[in-house]
Scaffold this active site. Structure first.
Site, PDB file in Angstrom:
ATOM      1  CB  CYS A   6      14.710  15.623   5.539  1.00 61.94           C
ATOM      2  SG  CYS A   6      16.261  16.572   5.559  1.00 61.94           S
ATOM      3  CG  HIS A   8      16.069  15.779  10.188  1.00 61.75           C
ATOM      4  ND1 HIS A   8      17.318  16.063  10.692  1.00 61.75           N
ATOM      5  CD2 HIS A   8      16.198  15.822   8.843  1.00 61.75           C
ATOM      6  CE1 HIS A   8      18.158  16.248   9.691  1.00 61.75           C
ATOM      7  NE2 HIS A   8      17.509  16.120   8.557  1.00 61.75           N
TER       8      HIS A   8
END
Length: 486
Positions: free
Chosen positions: A79, A142
């Site tokens: 990710c 993120h």
């Protein structure tokens, strides 16, 4: 190769939009841009790619009205690095989103990570700002949760979402629950104020993210302002969730429920663009950050179709993603680009190691590794039901002197390596070796940002916590080298 990542999103839509700008008249409107980034959604999760339950009618229609890209790749099988690459147009090894704590380790941005996106990187919203765009991220960031790394410090004008994954619930003593932000201040925390029922999977987060996206589109349209919406929803990341309306509706279980709700929401966004009369002036791109997390299957994982393994691996299932481009009046309907990957090499990195390279239909593995024997014996399997001898190895196996080469057209599942004695192997190796050497000669690695961890930097007291009475006391700082097991 410089700042370009082969077949990453910034390369692809940058070319399309730049061509549009140069072809249009000087007073033509600047096109809006929407990136719809899914989380852990696999190539095989869409009906248009053959998912037998056919539960993605809106995405299938989007593909029929636009361009389907079956050879689209993310820049990393995990990710955080893939998102850093998407927004910078640079491989993680260049932009610093990797670790040197151990060879070929997947690293990301958990709560205790010290680093984040480097101030030396130029992100897509910063570039678009020079063209007059207003940018918003909805969903998961993120790229670092400390204040200097957050979206509004990196080119975005608005943000609604979280800095980390929706893991939890935590007790707010040893680990705090993840905050949800509205712009620069937190609104609450997952599980406390933004509910996710771990038992039933019920959560309204996707609907909240949908409304945030629709509202932003409306406001910028009324203001006649070109916009960039980065819609980074995460319902398909374990623990998967869906709202009550969608729970129990899919043939595929809870994961399928999440996919159905995301498909519905995408349909609503496209419908909204048509209602506002801006569909012909809005470029929309749909894809996923990495392959399906098959180690979470079958209840909380998607499908990577015919491809080997999934998330965290540099086999095709980890990095080849579903991708659709949609722009009425600019992209022809039902356009299919099966051979797009032949135009540029694909570099498959895992941490600091170049594991494989694709050139045209040929892919050469210089290293193979799924995950360790230790993890595998604990029941953590990155390639469940797909073990291929000498390929899905449980130790880091080097093949640099004699790479494993597959023809992905004939063998998309990477099960039958070419014979090293064949002329086909020798010809492919010769071409790929030249590309690899050029890449290594020009590579300037970024300073690794994902080496150090510290419990003191967790989300104890995000901005705005005072107003809500949700500030928590952090422990004393005691940094350590992060342990990345795979």
């Amino acid at each position: 190769m410089g700042r370009m990542v082969a077949l990453t999103l910034i390369t692809f839509f940058g070319a399309i939009i730049c061509c549009s700008w140069t072809k249009n008249l000087p007073n033509a409107p600047t096109p809006n841009i929407i990136i719809m980034l899914m989380d852990d959604m696999g190539w095989g999760d869409l009906g248009v790619f053959g998912q037998p339950s056919k539960e993605t009618p809106n995405l299938d229609a989007m593909a029929a009205e636009g361009m389907l890209l079956p050879n689209f790749y993310t820049a990393n099988p995990l990710c955080s690095p893939s998102r850093a690459a998407l927004l910078t147009g640079r491989l993680p090894i260049r932009n610093g989103f990797y670790t040197t704590n151990a060879r070929a380790r997947n690293a990301y941005t958990p709560q205790d990570i010290v680093g984040g996106i480097s101030k030396d990187e130029i992100l897509l919203p910063q570039l678009l700002k020079t063209k007059g765009y207003v940018s918003k991220i909805v969903g998961k960031w993120h790229l670092g949760h400390r204040p200097q790394y957050l979206p509004l410090k990196n080119g975005f004008d608005e943000w609604f979402g979280s800095p980390n994954c929706h893991f939890g619930p935590y007790n707010d003593q040893s680990i705090p629950n993840i905050p949800v932000y509205n712009n620069s201040e937190m609104l609450g925390r997952f599980y406390e104020d933004f509910k996710i029922d771990r038992e039933t999977g019920e959560s309204n987060l996707t609907q909240i993210y949908l409304m945030e996206g629709l509202d932003f589109i409306l406001r910028q349209t009324k203001a006649q302002q070109p916009f960039f919406l980065y819609w980074a929803v995460d319902a398909t990341h374990a623990p998967v969730y869906a709202s009550k309306r969608f729970l129990g509706k899919s043939q595929r279980g809870r994961y399928g429920d999440a996919v159905m709700e995301l498909d519905y929401s995408i349909g609503q966004i496209l419908k909204w663009l048509r209602t506002l009369g801006i569909d012909n002036n809005t470029f929309v791109f749909f894809t996923s950050d990495n392959g399906a997390a098959v180690m979470s299957g079958p209840n909380e994982s998607g499908s990577n179709g015919p491809f080997l393994c999934g998330k965290e691996t540099t086999f095709e299932g980890g990095m080849r993603e579903p991708a659709i481009a949609w722009w009425p009046g600019h992209i022809k309907e039902a356009l299919f680009l099966p051979l797009l990957a032949i135009f540029r090499p694909i570099y498959y990195y895992r941490g600091n190691e170049l594991m494989a390279v694709r050139l045209g239909e040929y892919k050469a593995h210089y290293w193979t590794w799924s995950n360790s024997w230790e993890e595998f014996r604990q029941g953590i399997n990155f390639c469940p039901g797909e073990e291929v001898p000498n390929v899905t190895t449980h130790e880091q196996k080097e093949h640099t002197l004699q790479p494993l080469i597959f023809h992905l057209g004939r063998d998309p599942g990477e099960k039958f390596p070419l014979s090293v004695l064949s002329k086909e192997y020798q010809d492919a190796l010769s071409r790929i070796s030249a590309v690899v050497q050029q890449h290594k000669d020009t590579l300037v690695p970024g300073i690794p940002q994902l080496n150090m961890c510290d419990s003191a930097v967790m989300n104890w007291a995000p901005a705005g916590c005072e107003k809500l009475g949700k500030c928590l006391k952090p422990p004393e700082s005691n940094p350590w080298k992060c342990n990345w097991p795979h």
